[in-house]
Write a protein that holds these residues in place. Structure first.
Motif, PDB file in Angstrom:
ATOM      1  N   VAL A 121       8.849  15.714   3.492  1.00  0.00           N
ATOM      2  CA  VAL A 121       8.142  15.130   4.621  1.00  0.00           C
ATOM      3  C   VAL A 121       7.193  14.094   4.040  1.00  0.00           C
ATOM      4  N   PHE A 122       7.420  12.835   4.382  1.00  0.00           N
ATOM      5  CA  PHE A 122       6.652  11.717   3.840  1.00  0.00           C
ATOM      6  C   PHE A 122       5.755  11.206   4.961  1.00  0.00           C
ATOM      7  N   GLN A 123       4.453  11.126   4.677  1.00  0.00           N
ATOM      8  CA  GLN A 123       3.497  10.753   5.709  1.00  0.00           C
ATOM      9  C   GLN A 123       2.681   9.543   5.279  1.00  0.00           C
ATOM     10  N   LEU A 124       2.674   8.516   6.112  1.00  0.00           N
ATOM     11  CA  LEU A 124       1.842   7.337   5.911  1.00  0.00           C
ATOM     12  C   LEU A 124       0.694   7.404   6.914  1.00  0.00           C
ATOM     13  N   HIS A 125      -0.525   7.136   6.457  1.00  0.00           N
ATOM     14  CA  HIS A 125      -1.647   7.261   7.381  1.00  0.00           C
ATOM     15  C   HIS A 125      -2.783   6.315   7.033  1.00  0.00           C
ATOM     16  N   PHE A 126      -3.654   6.099   8.019  1.00  0.00           N
ATOM     17  CA  PHE A 126      -4.892   5.355   7.858  1.00  0.00           C
ATOM     18  C   PHE A 126      -6.042   6.266   8.270  1.00  0.00           C
ATOM     19  N   ARG A 178      13.522  11.848  13.301  1.00  0.00           N
ATOM     20  CA  ARG A 178      12.882  12.072  12.007  1.00  0.00           C
ATOM     21  C   ARG A 178      11.482  11.469  11.884  1.00  0.00           C
ATOM     22  N   VAL A 179      10.962  10.850  12.924  1.00  0.00           N
ATOM     23  CA  VAL A 179       9.664  10.172  12.846  1.00  0.00           C
ATOM     24  C   VAL A 179       8.763  10.651  13.973  1.00  0.00           C
ATOM     25  N   SER A 180       7.481  10.894  13.641  1.00  0.00           N
ATOM     26  CA  SER A 180       6.509  11.284  14.658  1.00  0.00           C
ATOM     27  C   SER A 180       5.176  10.607  14.376  1.00  0.00           C
ATOM     28  N   LEU A 181       4.374  10.435  15.427  1.00  0.00           N
ATOM     29  CA  LEU A 181       3.023   9.882  15.329  1.00  0.00           C
ATOM     30  C   LEU A 181       2.033  11.032  15.382  1.00  0.00           C
ATOM     31  N   ASN A 182       1.136  11.105  14.391  1.00  0.00           N
ATOM     32  CA  ASN A 182       0.144  12.175  14.314  1.00  0.00           C
ATOM     33  C   ASN A 182      -1.274  11.615  14.394  1.00  0.00           C
ATOM     34  N   VAL A 183      -2.166  12.381  15.046  1.00  0.00           N
ATOM     35  CA  VAL A 183      -3.582  12.023  15.135  1.00  0.00           C
ATOM     36  C   VAL A 183      -4.395  13.246  14.753  1.00  0.00           C
ATOM     37  N   ASP A 184      -5.437  13.039  13.951  1.00  0.00           N
ATOM     38  CA  ASP A 184      -6.265  14.125  13.432  1.00  0.00           C
ATOM     39  C   ASP A 184      -7.727  13.683  13.488  1.00  0.00           C
ATOM     40  N   TYR A 185      -8.571  14.423  14.223  1.00  0.00           N
ATOM     41  CA  TYR A 185      -9.965  14.006  14.431  1.00  0.00           C
ATOM     42  C   TYR A 185     -10.888  15.218  14.429  1.00  0.00           C
ATOM     43  N   PHE A 190       5.010  20.988  14.514  1.00  0.00           N
ATOM     44  CA  PHE A 190       4.705  19.879  13.611  1.00  0.00           C
ATOM     45  C   PHE A 190       5.768  19.860  12.516  1.00  0.00           C
ATOM     46  N   LYS A 191       5.906  18.728  11.854  1.00  0.00           N
ATOM     47  CA  LYS A 191       6.845  18.611  10.745  1.00  0.00           C
ATOM     48  C   LYS A 191       6.355  19.340   9.509  1.00  0.00           C
ATOM     49  N   SER A 192       5.037  19.566   9.445  1.00  0.00           N
ATOM     50  CA  SER A 192       4.429  20.098   8.232  1.00  0.00           C
ATOM     51  C   SER A 192       3.371  21.118   8.622  1.00  0.00           C
ATOM     52  N   THR A 193       2.882  21.852   7.630  1.00  0.00           N
ATOM     53  CA  THR A 193       1.805  22.805   7.861  1.00  0.00           C
ATOM     54  C   THR A 193       0.451  22.113   7.992  1.00  0.00           C
ATOM     55  N   ARG A 194       0.428  20.807   7.816  1.00  0.00           N
ATOM     56  CA  ARG A 194      -0.791  20.008   8.034  1.00  0.00           C
ATOM     57  C   ARG A 194      -0.506  18.918   9.065  1.00  0.00           C
ATOM     58  N   VAL A 195      -1.517  18.613   9.874  1.00  0.00           N
ATOM     59  CA  VAL A 195      -1.400  17.480  10.796  1.00  0.00           C
ATOM     60  C   VAL A 195      -1.496  16.197   9.977  1.00  0.00           C
ATOM     61  N   ILE A 196      -2.661  15.920   9.425  1.00  0.00           N
ATOM     62  CA  ILE A 196      -2.863  14.918   8.375  1.00  0.00           C
ATOM     63  C   ILE A 196      -3.863  15.507   7.387  1.00  0.00           C
ATOM     64  N   MET A 197      -5.111  15.685   7.874  1.00  0.00           N
ATOM     65  CA  MET A 197      -6.145  16.318   7.051  1.00  0.00           C
ATOM     66  C   MET A 197      -6.139  17.828   7.233  1.00  0.00           C
ATOM     67  N   SER A 198      -6.014  18.258   8.470  1.00  0.00           N
ATOM     68  CA  SER A 198      -6.277  19.655   8.812  1.00  0.00           C
ATOM     69  C   SER A 198      -5.003  20.486   8.917  1.00  0.00           C
ATOM     70  N   ILE A 204       7.479  11.135   8.389  1.00  0.00           N
ATOM     71  CA  ILE A 204       8.870  10.721   8.233  1.00  0.00           C
ATOM     72  C   ILE A 204       9.598  11.817   7.454  1.00  0.00           C
ATOM     73  N   GLU A 205      10.577  12.442   8.075  1.00  0.00           N
ATOM     74  CA  GLU A 205      11.334  13.517   7.424  1.00  0.00           C
ATOM     75  C   GLU A 205      12.566  12.938   6.747  1.00  0.00           C
TER      76      GLU A 205
END
Length: 296
Positions: A250-255, A214-221, A43-51, A244-245
């Motif tokens: 690491v900049f993350q946009l999410h819904f 530099r861009v990836s799609l992440n899903v967290d459920y 992963f780009k970060s130590t978090r997926v989105i929430m987890s 987005i790196e």
């Protein structure tokens, strides 16, 4: 007869010279023995989105994290599609070693402070004695700082506390795809209703699909297994975002339909539904600083 000792000496000398020559020749040949190599960049970060993700901070790295989430987009133009409202969380995570990270944060929702310890038990690797997956254990706690809803009741400080333990099992299948499972057990000392379980179990799923360099799609459920069935207003949290790196960020946009930004909050207080358009737009910013000298 006298020539035999001379022949023996000459033969020994030729053998030693030949062996030395072979050794010199081998110095220029690359070592083809397979070596064990650890897998990074799941992963780009130590978090997926929430987890938490299976990624860890490097030793001496301080990760300053800003989590910002707006209101529901279905509130219309009067609330500027949720942009007039916001909740935030500020956090600091630090890499103690390659396999140990600690962190602390504070969110505006219920003025809650949270902290965690994250330990990588197994790291995915290739080569001799390779491992096909990574295994990370996370333990954390939360403290609600908001005033009591009923001050007249006998309120204890211990009622503000919550704890969780989590295992994160994941694999980087290729340079593009990473998947992980993250079962979690959450304990709350205080619950709103008598039928609410103090111990809550949930099964988490996370994934990353690399779209470009530099861009990836992440899903967290998360699927909450033993939620109080009478609490029909509560739902499972689902987040979808883009990492987005940009250099050291690491900049993350999410819904997401999750209101809270720590484990206690998003597992027990997600009242929004994707099907009704109760979705919040948000962004996470991660900025890493190397504050301790790198080990050579």
């Amino acid at each position: 007869m006298k020539s035999k000792p001379i022949s023996l000496v000459l033969a020994t000398f030729v053998a030693l010279a030949s062996r030395a020559q072979d050794t010199d020749l081998l110095k220029g040949v690359a070592d083809t023995t397979p070596k064990k190599e650890y897998v990074y960049g799941a992963f780009k970060s130590t978090r997926v989105i929430m987890s938490h993700s299976i990624e860890m901070l490097r030793p001496g790295v301080l990760d300053f994290r800003i989590l910002h989430r707006f209101g529901n987009v279905n509130q219309g133009i009067s609330e500027f599609f949720g942009l007039d409202q916001a909740t935030t969380r500020l956090g600091l995570d630090y890499g103690i070693s390659n396999n140990l990270t600690v962190g602390i944060g504070r969110g505006t929702l219920k003025k809650e402070v949270d902290g965690f310890v994250k330990w990588r038990i197994i790291q995915q690797s290739t080569g001799p004695k390779s491992m096909p997956f990574s295994l990370v254990a996370v333990g954390g706690s939360t403290v609600v700082g908001a005033p009591w809803s009923d001050p007249a009741r006998k309120n204890l400080f211990s009622s503000r506390l919550g704890y969780y333990g989590q295992a994160v099992i994941g694999r980087k299948f290729s340079e593009r795809l990473t998947l992980q499972l993250s079962p979690i057990l959450l304990h709350r000392n205080f619950v709103e209703l008598a039928a609410d379980p103090n111990d809550l179990f949930a099964a988490g799923f996370g994934g990353r699909l690399k779209l470009s360099k530099r861009v990836s799609l992440n899903v967290d459920y998360y699927y909450v297994v033993n939620q109080n069935d009478a609490r029909t207003e509560l739902h499972n949290p689902l987040s979808i975002g883009f990492d987005i790196e940009t250099g050291g960020h690491v900049f993350q946009l999410h819904f997401t339909n999750a209101i809270g930004m720590n484990e206690r909050a998003f597992l027990t207080e997600t009242t929004n539904r994707w099907g009704k358009g109760e979705i919040q737009f948000g962004f996470n910013i991660s900025r890493a600083f190397q504050i301790a000298k790198k080990k050579t």
